[in-house]
Design a protein around this motif. Structure first.
Motif, short mmCIF file in Angstrom:
data_model
loop_
_atom_site.label_atom_id
_atom_site.label_comp_id
_atom_site.label_asym_id
_atom_site.label_seq_id
_atom_site.Cartn_x
_atom_site.Cartn_y
_atom_site.Cartn_z
N ARG A 443 -67.51 -16.62 18.33
CA ARG A 443 -66.05 -16.63 18.48
C ARG A 443 -65.60 -16.74 19.94
O ARG A 443 -64.52 -17.22 20.20
CB ARG A 443 -65.45 -15.38 17.83
N TYR A 444 -66.44 -16.30 20.88
CA TYR A 444 -66.02 -16.48 22.27
C TYR A 444 -66.72 -17.66 22.93
O TYR A 444 -66.73 -17.81 24.15
CB TYR A 444 -66.17 -15.19 23.09
N ASN A 445 -67.33 -18.52 22.09
CA ASN A 445 -67.96 -19.75 22.55
C ASN A 445 -69.09 -19.50 23.54
O ASN A 445 -69.27 -20.24 24.51
CB ASN A 445 -66.93 -20.70 23.17
N GLY A 446 -69.87 -18.44 23.28
CA GLY A 446 -71.07 -18.20 24.06
C GLY A 446 -72.23 -19.02 23.52
O GLY A 446 -72.07 -19.80 22.58
N LYS A 447 -73.41 -18.85 24.11
CA LYS A 447 -74.57 -19.60 23.68
C LYS A 447 -75.14 -19.00 22.39
O LYS A 447 -75.49 -17.83 22.34
CB LYS A 447 -75.65 -19.60 24.77
N VAL A 448 -75.21 -19.81 21.36
CA VAL A 448 -75.73 -19.38 20.07
C VAL A 448 -77.24 -19.61 20.06
O VAL A 448 -77.73 -20.64 20.51
CB VAL A 448 -75.05 -20.16 18.94
N SER A 449 -78.00 -18.63 19.54
CA SER A 449 -79.46 -18.72 19.56
C SER A 449 -80.03 -17.82 18.46
O SER A 449 -79.28 -17.28 17.64
CB SER A 449 -80.00 -18.26 20.92
N ALA A 450 -81.35 -17.66 18.49
CA ALA A 450 -82.00 -16.76 17.53
C ALA A 450 -81.46 -15.34 17.67
O ALA A 450 -81.46 -14.57 16.69
CB ALA A 450 -83.51 -16.78 17.74
N ALA A 451 -80.99 -14.99 18.85
CA ALA A 451 -80.41 -13.65 19.06
C ALA A 451 -79.15 -13.46 18.23
O ALA A 451 -78.75 -12.32 17.95
CB ALA A 451 -80.09 -13.43 20.54
N SER A 452 -78.50 -14.54 17.82
CA SER A 452 -77.30 -14.44 16.99
C SER A 452 -77.66 -13.95 15.59
O SER A 452 -76.95 -13.12 15.00
CB SER A 452 -76.60 -15.80 16.92
N ASP A 453 -78.77 -14.46 15.04
CA ASP A 453 -79.24 -13.95 13.74
C ASP A 453 -79.72 -12.51 13.87
O ASP A 453 -79.58 -11.70 12.94
CB ASP A 453 -80.37 -14.82 13.21
N GLN A 454 -80.30 -12.15 15.03
CA GLN A 454 -80.73 -10.77 15.27
C GLN A 454 -79.53 -9.82 15.17
O GLN A 454 -79.64 -8.75 14.57
CB GLN A 454 -81.37 -10.66 16.65
N PHE A 455 -78.41 -10.21 15.74
CA PHE A 455 -77.21 -9.39 15.68
C PHE A 455 -76.81 -9.14 14.23
O PHE A 455 -76.52 -8.00 13.83
CB PHE A 455 -76.06 -10.08 16.43
#
Length: 572
Positions: A443-455
């Motif tokens: 939502r804040y247009n940061g870098k999406v990565s495997a860490a996003s699924d971790q969250f």
């Protein structure tokens, strides 16, 4: 991805000769596939020049070219071009280095290497050594690679980097946008080291309309300039770019009609509808029975989107993605009959409740059960990440608890690195996950990565342990970085005093607003979930500034004003 069949087309020519040397230690090669491989992997052109000081030079260059052109196209089609090529190059380097170390004659299996991969409307260059890649655009001949050489004196240079020289290889890598009419030249130093730069440019310009002339005439020109080395050159021209035309994509996507909304008792292609499992504005999910009495799950697109090509592409991609994820923790896609009458896809049926239903029935879970379920989910999601795919919609409704453990279902929001490189003739459908479970960077247009699924996994574990969400009700309302920075993590111990401090800290780290502050790998997080991290064995007193930042700053500001007022009155 039949709807995105690449239209990339090139003209190509190559030639390699020993020249005045007794043996040709150069190797050239190309692979120009058709169909799906052309779309997902593109065209690969490569050149290698074995280091002539070694008796194994020819074998080294042949190994590099043959291995690269074979292994690159065998990598998963979900991987980005850079990842696929680099994995293969590093593997080949390790093999050559190992052979050098184990050679009983002390031979070095060393070679330079340059490769050009063309995919869609993008070119990717991978380079080691002093072979070269040039591009002719309009009338400008540009050298796209940098020679890895060190000059010893006026007449002597030393190769500073080569495949097989070290256990880890540093590779120059970059991408560039292609244009129709671009001409690329790959050459060994037997060509470009001897033909003067201006002469070489004039030669390419003179023969730009005939690639065969370029490769055939470059060798005698180099010999005229007293080249004593092997002579290799490749030339290609971009005749058309690889992005599918909109009309073609639309035609393929529209080939199968949408099925009607179905009711229990009805049949479609021999599949009898047993029950409606889920309905939304975007799709319908049914429990069906095939002609052999096997239970399956059928997902169909919503009739509301019959004219939305981006939606249709995403629906078509769901089964393609699911078929490529192989894991005991991920639902299996069942190939549909080629004669199917309309658009849908099938998965295996997993008997068992969703995580949503389980939490409703049992309330919060024991710590042991919650961590065990999370471990199963981590195994499943790592299968996505190994294919450079993000799930992006991990939530209780998309987790089914089977007798063998948790199963991840639904591929509707997945992001695939390899697909993003392939241009689409329309704006792709970007479906975000459920707000309560999706990472802030979406939502804040940061870098999406495997860490996003971790969250998202951490939100699920937090809910399993507490029945609550880690940032309260304001989380789903936050839409920019400042809004997220105002949120405070609510300790899981507040809602469930049985949660140990070290486990709460492991949750807090995985739930950081900033992706770089989370765990680098899911395996590290799992380790901290299963056994105490020594840093978190004893709770520390949290500083006032961390516990009450707003109040502390207000007090400090007020104190400053009071001090200023006292100083003013003291002076007057």
């Amino acid at each position: 991805m039949e709807h995105l069949q690449s239209t990339l087309h090139i003209s190509f020519a190559q030639k390699s000769e020993a020249g005045r040397k007794p043996e040709n230690q150069d190797t050239v090669g190309a692979r120009i596939p058709e169909g799906n491989l052309l779309t997902t992997k593109g065209i690969a052109i490569a050149i290698a020049d074995g280091v002539s000081s070694s008796k194994a030079a020819r074998e080294a260059s042949q190994t590099a070219i043959a291995g690269f052109l074979s292994d690159y196209f065998a990598t998963p089609d979900t991987w980005r071009t850079q990842q696929s090529a680099m994995r293969v190059i590093q593997s080949l380097n390790s093999s050559l280095w190992g052979r050098s170390q184990n050679s009983i004659y002390g031979e070095g299996y060393l070679t330079t290497f340059s490769a050009l991969i063309l995919k869609g409307d993008t070119g990717f260059i991978f380079h080691v050594g002093d072979t070269r890649v040039y591009r002719l655009r309009d009338n400008n001949l540009e050298l796209l690679t940098r020679d890895h050489t060190q000059r010893i004196d006026k007449h002597t240079t030393h190769l500073s980097r080569a495949m097989g020289a070290d256990p880890y290889l540093e590779v120059d890598m970059h991408s560039l946008e292609l244009q129709r009419g671009d001409i690329f030249i790959l050459s060994s130093d037997g060509i470009h080291e001897h033909i003067p730069a201006q002469e070489f440019k004039a030669f390419i310009l003179q023969h730009r309309d005939n690639l065969e002339e370029i490769v055939n005439q470059a060798i005698p020109v180099a010999l005229q300039y007293n080249s004593e080395d092997n002579l290799s050159i490749q030339a290609l021209r971009i005749e058309s770019l690889g992005t599918a035309a909109q009309d073609d994509a639309v035609q393929v996507l529209s080939r199968l009609p949408f099925p009607p909304v179905l009711s229990p008792g009805q049949s479609l292609d021999g599949l009898r509808i047993k029950k409606i499992l889920h309905e939304s504005t975007r799709s319908q999910v049914y429990l069906v029975e095939d002609e052999k009495n096997n239970l399956l799950v059928m997902k169909t697109p919503s009739e509301l989107y019959q004219d939305d090509k981006a939606y249709i592409e995403r629906f078509v991609m769901e089964s393609w993605i699911g078929a490529r994820i192989q894991s005991a923790g991920v639902v299996r896609v069942i190939p549909a009959a080629e004669s199917r009458s309309c658009l849908y896809y099938l998965t295996e049926y997993i008997p068992g409740p969703t995580l949503t239903q389980l939490l409703k029935e049992r309330g919060i879970l024991s710590i042991l059960d919650a961590v065990e379920l999370t471990e199963g989910l981590i195994r499943g999601i790592r299968a996505f990440h190994r294919k450079e795919t993000l799930h992006q919609d991990l939530k209780p409704d998309n987790i089914v608890i089977s007798a063998k453990g948790p199963m991840i279902v639904d591929f509707g929001s997945c992001w695939v690195a390899g697909v993003q490189e392939i241009g689409a003739p329309f704006v792709r459908d970007r479906v975000l996950g459920t707000l309560d479970y999706s990472a802030p960077e979406y939502r804040y247009n940061g870098k999406v990565s495997a860490a996003s699924d971790q969250f998202s996994l951490a939100v699920l574990l937090y809910e399993m342990l507490t029945g609550k969400l880690p940032f309260g009700s304001n989380y789903s309302k936050a839409m920019d970085l400042k809004s997220f920075q105002r949120l405070q993590y609510i300790s899981a111990m507040k809602y469930n005093p049985l949660v140990p401090y070290w486990l709460d800290k492991a949750l807090e780290k995985a739930l950081s607003i900033y992706p770089n502050s989370r765990y680098e790998a899911l395996s590290e997080w799992l380790q901290d979930l299963k056994r105490p991290n020594p840093e978190w064995l004893t709770p520390r007193a949290q500083p006032l500034l961390e516990r009450y930042p707003d109040k502390v700053w207000k007090v400090l500001a007020a104190t400053g004003w009071i001090a200023a007022a006292i100083a003013f009155f003291w002076r007057h």
